[in-house]
Motif scaffolding. Structure first.
Motif, PDB file in Angstrom:
ATOM      1  N   GLN A 146       0.829  -1.208   0.000  1.00  0.00           N
ATOM      2  CA  GLN A 146       0.000   0.000   0.000  1.00  0.00           C
ATOM      3  C   GLN A 146       0.871   1.268   0.000  1.00  0.00           C
ATOM      4  O   GLN A 146       1.716   1.438   0.881  1.00  0.00           O
ATOM      5  CB  GLN A 146      -0.917   0.007   1.221  1.00  0.00           C
ATOM      6  CG  GLN A 146      -1.962   1.095   1.160  1.00  0.00           C
ATOM      7  CD  GLN A 146      -2.859   1.103   2.377  1.00  0.00           C
ATOM      8  OE1 GLN A 146      -2.425   0.773   3.480  1.00  0.00           O
ATOM      9  NE2 GLN A 146      -4.107   1.459   2.187  1.00  0.00           N
ATOM     10  N   ILE A 202       3.515   1.548  -4.668  1.00  0.00           N
ATOM     11  CA  ILE A 202       3.477   1.165  -6.077  1.00  0.00           C
ATOM     12  C   ILE A 202       3.458   2.451  -6.903  1.00  0.00           C
ATOM     13  O   ILE A 202       2.535   3.259  -6.799  1.00  0.00           O
ATOM     14  CB  ILE A 202       2.226   0.323  -6.402  1.00  0.00           C
ATOM     15  CG1 ILE A 202       2.191  -0.930  -5.526  1.00  0.00           C
ATOM     16  CG2 ILE A 202       2.203  -0.048  -7.878  1.00  0.00           C
ATOM     17  CD1 ILE A 202       0.891  -1.721  -5.620  1.00  0.00           C
ATOM     18  N   SER A 228       0.698   7.518 -10.734  1.00  0.00           N
ATOM     19  CA  SER A 228       0.434   6.769  -9.491  1.00  0.00           C
ATOM     20  C   SER A 228      -0.756   7.338  -8.725  1.00  0.00           C
ATOM     21  O   SER A 228      -1.522   6.585  -8.120  1.00  0.00           O
ATOM     22  CB  SER A 228       1.660   6.804  -8.583  1.00  0.00           C
ATOM     23  OG  SER A 228       2.813   6.460  -9.294  1.00  0.00           O
ATOM     24  N   TYR A 242      -6.718   4.251  -9.971  1.00  0.00           N
ATOM     25  CA  TYR A 242      -7.352   3.514  -8.886  1.00  0.00           C
ATOM     26  C   TYR A 242      -6.709   2.134  -8.814  1.00  0.00           C
ATOM     27  O   TYR A 242      -6.173   1.640  -9.814  1.00  0.00           O
ATOM     28  CB  TYR A 242      -8.854   3.366  -9.135  1.00  0.00           C
ATOM     29  CG  TYR A 242      -9.621   4.666  -9.041  1.00  0.00           C
ATOM     30  CD1 TYR A 242      -9.988   5.184  -7.806  1.00  0.00           C
ATOM     31  CD2 TYR A 242      -9.970   5.375 -10.181  1.00  0.00           C
ATOM     32  CE1 TYR A 242     -10.696   6.379  -7.711  1.00  0.00           C
ATOM     33  CE2 TYR A 242     -10.670   6.574 -10.098  1.00  0.00           C
ATOM     34  CZ  TYR A 242     -11.033   7.067  -8.856  1.00  0.00           C
ATOM     35  OH  TYR A 242     -11.716   8.250  -8.769  1.00  0.00           O
ATOM     36  N   ASP A 243      -6.792   1.539  -7.630  1.00  0.00           N
ATOM     37  CA  ASP A 243      -6.194   0.215  -7.465  1.00  0.00           C
ATOM     38  C   ASP A 243      -7.067  -0.822  -8.173  1.00  0.00           C
ATOM     39  O   ASP A 243      -8.216  -1.021  -7.813  1.00  0.00           O
ATOM     40  CB  ASP A 243      -6.074  -0.117  -5.970  1.00  0.00           C
ATOM     41  CG  ASP A 243      -5.246  -1.369  -5.741  1.00  0.00           C
ATOM     42  OD1 ASP A 243      -4.812  -1.993  -6.725  1.00  0.00           O
ATOM     43  OD2 ASP A 243      -5.033  -1.726  -4.566  1.00  0.00           O
ATOM     44  N   ASN A 244      -6.499  -1.439  -9.200  1.00  0.00           N
ATOM     45  CA  ASN A 244      -7.255  -2.429  -9.962  1.00  0.00           C
ATOM     46  C   ASN A 244      -6.475  -3.740 -10.058  1.00  0.00           C
ATOM     47  O   ASN A 244      -6.518  -4.433 -11.060  1.00  0.00           O
ATOM     48  CB  ASN A 244      -7.570  -1.876 -11.365  1.00  0.00           C
ATOM     49  CG  ASN A 244      -8.647  -2.675 -12.064  1.00  0.00           C
ATOM     50  OD1 ASN A 244      -9.439  -3.344 -11.416  1.00  0.00           O
ATOM     51  ND2 ASN A 244      -8.668  -2.619 -13.383  1.00  0.00           N
ATOM     52  N   SER A 296      -3.105  -6.268 -10.205  1.00  0.00           N
ATOM     53  CA  SER A 296      -1.863  -6.270 -10.964  1.00  0.00           C
ATOM     54  C   SER A 296      -2.112  -5.804 -12.402  1.00  0.00           C
ATOM     55  O   SER A 296      -3.215  -5.937 -12.927  1.00  0.00           O
ATOM     56  CB  SER A 296      -1.236  -7.662 -10.964  1.00  0.00           C
ATOM     57  OG  SER A 296      -2.156  -8.583 -11.491  1.00  0.00           O
ATOM     58  N   TYR A 298      -8.763   5.615 -14.046  1.00  0.00           N
ATOM     59  CA  TYR A 298      -8.071   6.772 -13.490  1.00  0.00           C
ATOM     60  C   TYR A 298      -8.977   7.997 -13.452  1.00  0.00           C
ATOM     61  O   TYR A 298      -9.988   8.077 -14.157  1.00  0.00           O
ATOM     62  CB  TYR A 298      -6.793   7.086 -14.275  1.00  0.00           C
ATOM     63  CG  TYR A 298      -6.940   7.127 -15.771  1.00  0.00           C
ATOM     64  CD1 TYR A 298      -6.807   5.971 -16.538  1.00  0.00           C
ATOM     65  CD2 TYR A 298      -7.203   8.324 -16.427  1.00  0.00           C
ATOM     66  CE1 TYR A 298      -6.943   6.013 -17.918  1.00  0.00           C
ATOM     67  CE2 TYR A 298      -7.324   8.369 -17.808  1.00  0.00           C
ATOM     68  CZ  TYR A 298      -7.200   7.209 -18.550  1.00  0.00           C
ATOM     69  OH  TYR A 298      -7.323   7.251 -19.918  1.00  0.00           O
ATOM     70  N   GLU A 321       6.374   0.164 -13.910  1.00  0.00           N
ATOM     71  CA  GLU A 321       5.852  -0.059 -12.568  1.00  0.00           C
ATOM     72  C   GLU A 321       7.016  -0.309 -11.619  1.00  0.00           C
ATOM     73  O   GLU A 321       7.818  -1.211 -11.844  1.00  0.00           O
ATOM     74  CB  GLU A 321       4.918  -1.274 -12.602  1.00  0.00           C
ATOM     75  CG  GLU A 321       4.357  -1.696 -11.267  1.00  0.00           C
ATOM     76  CD  GLU A 321       3.695  -3.065 -11.353  1.00  0.00           C
ATOM     77  OE1 GLU A 321       2.565  -3.200 -10.895  1.00  0.00           O
ATOM     78  OE2 GLU A 321       4.321  -4.010 -11.913  1.00  0.00           O
ATOM     79  N   ASN A 355       7.845  -1.144  -7.700  1.00  0.00           N
ATOM     80  CA  ASN A 355       7.231  -1.623  -6.464  1.00  0.00           C
ATOM     81  C   ASN A 355       8.211  -1.543  -5.294  1.00  0.00           C
ATOM     82  O   ASN A 355       9.412  -1.714  -5.464  1.00  0.00           O
ATOM     83  CB  ASN A 355       6.774  -3.078  -6.628  1.00  0.00           C
ATOM     84  CG  ASN A 355       5.665  -3.207  -7.660  1.00  0.00           C
ATOM     85  OD1 ASN A 355       4.835  -2.320  -7.790  1.00  0.00           O
ATOM     86  ND2 ASN A 355       5.679  -4.295  -8.401  1.00  0.00           N
TER      87      ASN A 355
END
Lengths: 81, 177
Positions: free
Chosen positions: B12, B15, B44, B48-50, B52, B88, B117, B119
């Motif tokens: 969290q 990324i 970033s 939105y978190d979707n 991987s 987004y 990306e 991480n």
């Protein structure tokens, strides 16, 4: 806003939004963004040459060597004295 | 033999995703001319978190039986790559060149872009630097659908966009100077 064909900072050419190209100060090319059949043109090197995958010289040499059966001379005539 | 209990890395907030218009060599992306190019956008805080970015699925097929065999084993077949939809934020009333619409502009339909990306490092405070490891996905972008993210009072205007992978993903490559 529409896509335009631009030359990127790394020398490649591709499609990019016109706003982004202007803001980034990229050179806009007088070239189409689509192919004759309507599909989007991929990224290319300068003068529209297609990008080639990077090849490693050592890897290619090793592959050739294994295909040729090594560096052994093919005949006795080629063998060093 | 001692039992290892490795530290997990928190995902969290760690990324970072940057959309890069062009990368010359995906095995050694340049910090100056690729990742930090003037046309690149760190999305970033737009996305939105979707889950991987890419899911690879490899078929498992059953090998043909021979006359003499009484057992059948599986083999690996084709691998299919599926890119998760990009979802987004955007500002429906802002002009195309507004900061709020930088992602919408760069992710224009028909563009081929590289999704870089990173991480494991703070997405908001840690800048991209040489030697950091990144994953690179070369994708072609589809239609930008105007949608809403969230339900009822939490709903926000967003864009949902499909993308397809143009070449196999490149994982864990170090950024070059």
């Amino acid at each position: 806003m529409a896509l335009v064909r631009v030359r990127f900072e790394n020398g490649l050419e591709g499609n990019l939004n016109e706003h982004v190209a202007k803001a980034a100060g990229l050179e806009v090319l007088d070239e189409p963004t689509t192919n004759g059949d309507g599909t989007w043109r991929p990224q290319t090197r300068r003068n529209s040459r297609r990008r080639k995958p990077k090849t490693s010289v050592s890897a290619e040499a090793a592959k050739k060597k294994s295909n040729d059966g090594g560096d052994q001379p093919a005949s006795a005539e080629e063998a060093p004295e | 033999m001692s039992v290892l209990f490795p530290e997990a890395t928190k995902a969290q907030g760690n990324i970072s995703v940057t959309v890069v218009a062009s990368i010359d060599d995906t095995s050694a992306p340049s910090l100056a001319t690729d990742v930090n190019a003037t046309s690149s956008v760190n999305v970033s805080c737009f996305l939105y978190d979707n889950g991987s970015v890419v899911n690879a699925t490899t078929n498992k097929v059953t090998a043909n039986a021979r006359l003499c065999t009484t057992e059948q084993f599986q083999q690996f077949g084709n691998t299919t790559y599926e890119v998760s939809d990009l979802i987004y934020v955007y500002d429906p009333q802002a002009s195309g060149s507004a900061d709020e619409n930088q992602a919408k502009d760069l992710l224009d339909e028909g563009s081929d872009v590289y999704i870089v990306e990173r991480n494991g490092l703070d997405a908001r405070t840690s800048a991209y630097a040489a030697a950091q490891l990144v994953n690179i996905y070369h994708v072609r972008l589809g239609k930008q659908n105007r949608t809403r993210q969230g339900d009822a009072e939490a709903a926000e205007f967003s864009i949902t966009q499909s993308a397809i992978l143009l070449e196999p993903p490149v994982y864990d490559v170090a950024i070059a100077t």
